[in-house]
Design an enzyme around this catalytic site. Structure first.
Site, PDB file in Angstrom:
ATOM      1  N   ASP A  13       3.535  67.805 -14.910  1.00  8.68           N
ATOM      2  CA  ASP A  13       2.462  67.458 -14.050  1.00  8.68           C
ATOM      3  C   ASP A  13       2.646  68.500 -12.542  1.00  8.68           C
ATOM      4  O   ASP A  13       3.762  68.987 -12.744  1.00  8.68           O
ATOM      5  CB  ASP A  13       2.438  65.809 -13.440  1.00  8.68           C
ATOM      6  CG  ASP A  13       1.612  65.732 -12.453  1.00  8.68           C
ATOM      7  OD1 ASP A  13       0.352  66.050 -12.459  1.00  8.68           O
ATOM      8  OD2 ASP A  13       2.052  64.923 -11.373  1.00  8.68           O
ATOM      9  N   SER A  14       1.675  68.488 -11.786  1.00  7.39           N
ATOM     10  CA  SER A  14       1.861  69.027 -10.700  1.00  7.39           C
ATOM     11  C   SER A  14       3.063  68.725  -9.696  1.00  7.39           C
ATOM     12  O   SER A  14       3.744  69.290  -8.858  1.00  7.39           O
ATOM     13  CB  SER A  14       0.904  69.131  -9.899  1.00  7.39           C
ATOM     14  OG  SER A  14       0.266  67.939  -9.210  1.00  7.39           O
ATOM     15  N   GLU A 154       3.731  62.297  -2.888  1.00  8.34           N
ATOM     16  CA  GLU A 154       4.929  63.088  -2.980  1.00  8.34           C
ATOM     17  C   GLU A 154       5.915  62.827  -2.036  1.00  8.34           C
ATOM     18  O   GLU A 154       6.937  63.165  -1.824  1.00  8.34           O
ATOM     19  CB  GLU A 154       4.509  64.335  -2.994  1.00  8.34           C
ATOM     20  CG  GLU A 154       3.564  65.017  -4.101  1.00  8.34           C
ATOM     21  CD  GLU A 154       4.389  65.028  -5.335  1.00  8.34           C
ATOM     22  OE1 GLU A 154       5.797  65.613  -5.426  1.00  8.34           O
ATOM     23  OE2 GLU A 154       3.867  64.837  -6.376  1.00  8.34           O
ATOM     24  N   CYS A 186      -6.502  60.570 -11.629  1.00  6.37           N
ATOM     25  CA  CYS A 186      -5.322  61.473 -11.162  1.00  6.37           C
ATOM     26  C   CYS A 186      -4.135  60.511 -11.494  1.00  6.37           C
ATOM     27  O   CYS A 186      -4.070  59.551 -10.997  1.00  6.37           O
ATOM     28  CB  CYS A 186      -5.385  61.968  -9.824  1.00  6.37           C
ATOM     29  SG  CYS A 186      -4.040  62.839  -9.145  1.00  6.37           S
ATOM     30  N   HIS A 188      -1.374  60.685 -10.048  1.00  5.65           N
ATOM     31  CA  HIS A 188      -0.532  60.338  -8.837  1.00  5.65           C
ATOM     32  C   HIS A 188      -1.429  58.909  -8.424  1.00  5.65           C
ATOM     33  O   HIS A 188      -0.541  58.357  -7.788  1.00  5.65           O
ATOM     34  CB  HIS A 188      -0.879  61.260  -7.652  1.00  5.65           C
ATOM     35  CG  HIS A 188       0.064  62.495  -7.689  1.00  5.65           C
ATOM     36  ND1 HIS A 188      -0.175  63.675  -8.612  1.00  5.65           N
ATOM     37  CD2 HIS A 188       1.067  62.736  -6.907  1.00  5.65           C
ATOM     38  CE1 HIS A 188       0.873  64.588  -8.506  1.00  5.65           C
ATOM     39  NE2 HIS A 188       1.600  63.992  -7.343  1.00  5.65           N
TER      40      HIS A 188
END
Ligand code: DGL
Length: 253
Positions: A13-14, A154, A186, A188
């Protein structure tokens, strides 16, 4: 065929969002070995070009395969939308991607209004647009970018006034439009589920596709003979006042 003991499942993932997929995958496949790549240096992906994300997905997949991954979960809706077809063309292994869960949401809504939260990249991708056209003909879809959500996750800010302020800006329009069901598009966003429910202010259903993606991974692994047969299985036995951990090493070939 000799079974490769060092084989593993790659996930990327990012950033940390893909861990919301990993936790579901690990429930179904607890004995597998995993390698997780979080592309923190290039996070977020949401506003980046398809070409840029495809290049990152290609480089990460190549790295994961080099480490022993023989199946890869693209635990990122944005990267799935941008790059999964290229990855499938270029690498000789299976890739499992994220599907925007519009179909179950359209079946579940009672108000006939489904909210979709996702990144800009996912919402403009043809993969999402095709899914919406196929499964959401009879319901109204309202979309919103989860602006600032990835940054919250994050930074580990999942609840509290700051998280609520950020989440409110994207969730309020969906609620005001009548959504009773919201697709988390998404990976996240499931980490913000409690805050999303709180700012919604009335009962809503959140749809996270991760459990379905984990089931799909299991099916593909079964079909391809990839389920681990050489690992340790662990069981916890309790009797009276003693507890033992048993390790069984089975079927090493
Ligand atoms: N977690 C990713 C997704 O599912 C990417 C979010 C981002 O980096 O913008 O879309």
């Amino acid at each position: 065929m000799r079974y490769k003991i060092n084989r593993m499942i790659g996930i990327f993932d990012s950033g940390t969002g893909g861990l919301s997929v990993f936790r579901e995958v690990r429930k179904l496949l607890p004995e597998e070995r995993y390698i997780y790549y979080s592309d923190n240096a290039n996070c977020p992906y949401g506003e980046k070009s398809k070409e840029y994300i495809t290049e990152r997905a290609r480089a990460i997949s190549s790295f994961l395969i080099g480490q022993g991954a023989d199946i890869i979960v693209v635990a990122c809706n944005t990267a799935t939308a941008a790059a999964i077809s290229t990855l499938r063309e270029e690498f000789p292994i299976n890739f499992i991607g994220m599907e925007p869960a519009v179909k179950p949401a359209a079946q579940k809504t009672r108000t006939g209004v489904v909210g979709v939260l996702a990144t800009a990249g996912t919402l403009k991708a043809s993969k999402y647009i095709d899914t919406r056209e196929k499964w959401a003909q009879d319901v109204k879809i309202v979309e919103h970018i989860g602006q600032g959500f990835v940054e919250l996750v994050e930074n580990g800010i999942l609840t509290g006034p700051e998280a609520e302020n950020v989440v409110e800006r994207s969730v309020r329009p969906l609620i005001e439009a009548g959504s009773d069901t919201i697709v988390l598009g998404c990976t996240h966003y499931p980490f913000l589920a409690d805050t999303i429910m709180k700012v919604a202010g009335r009962p809503i259903t959140l749809i996270d596709p991760a459990p379905a993606v984990a089931r799909h991974l299991l099916e593909v692994m079964e079909q391809n003979g990839l389920i681990r047969k050489d690992g340790f299985s662990m069981s916890l036995n309790s009797s009276g006042d003693s507890t033992t951990l048993e390790y069984t090493y089975n079927n090493l070939v």
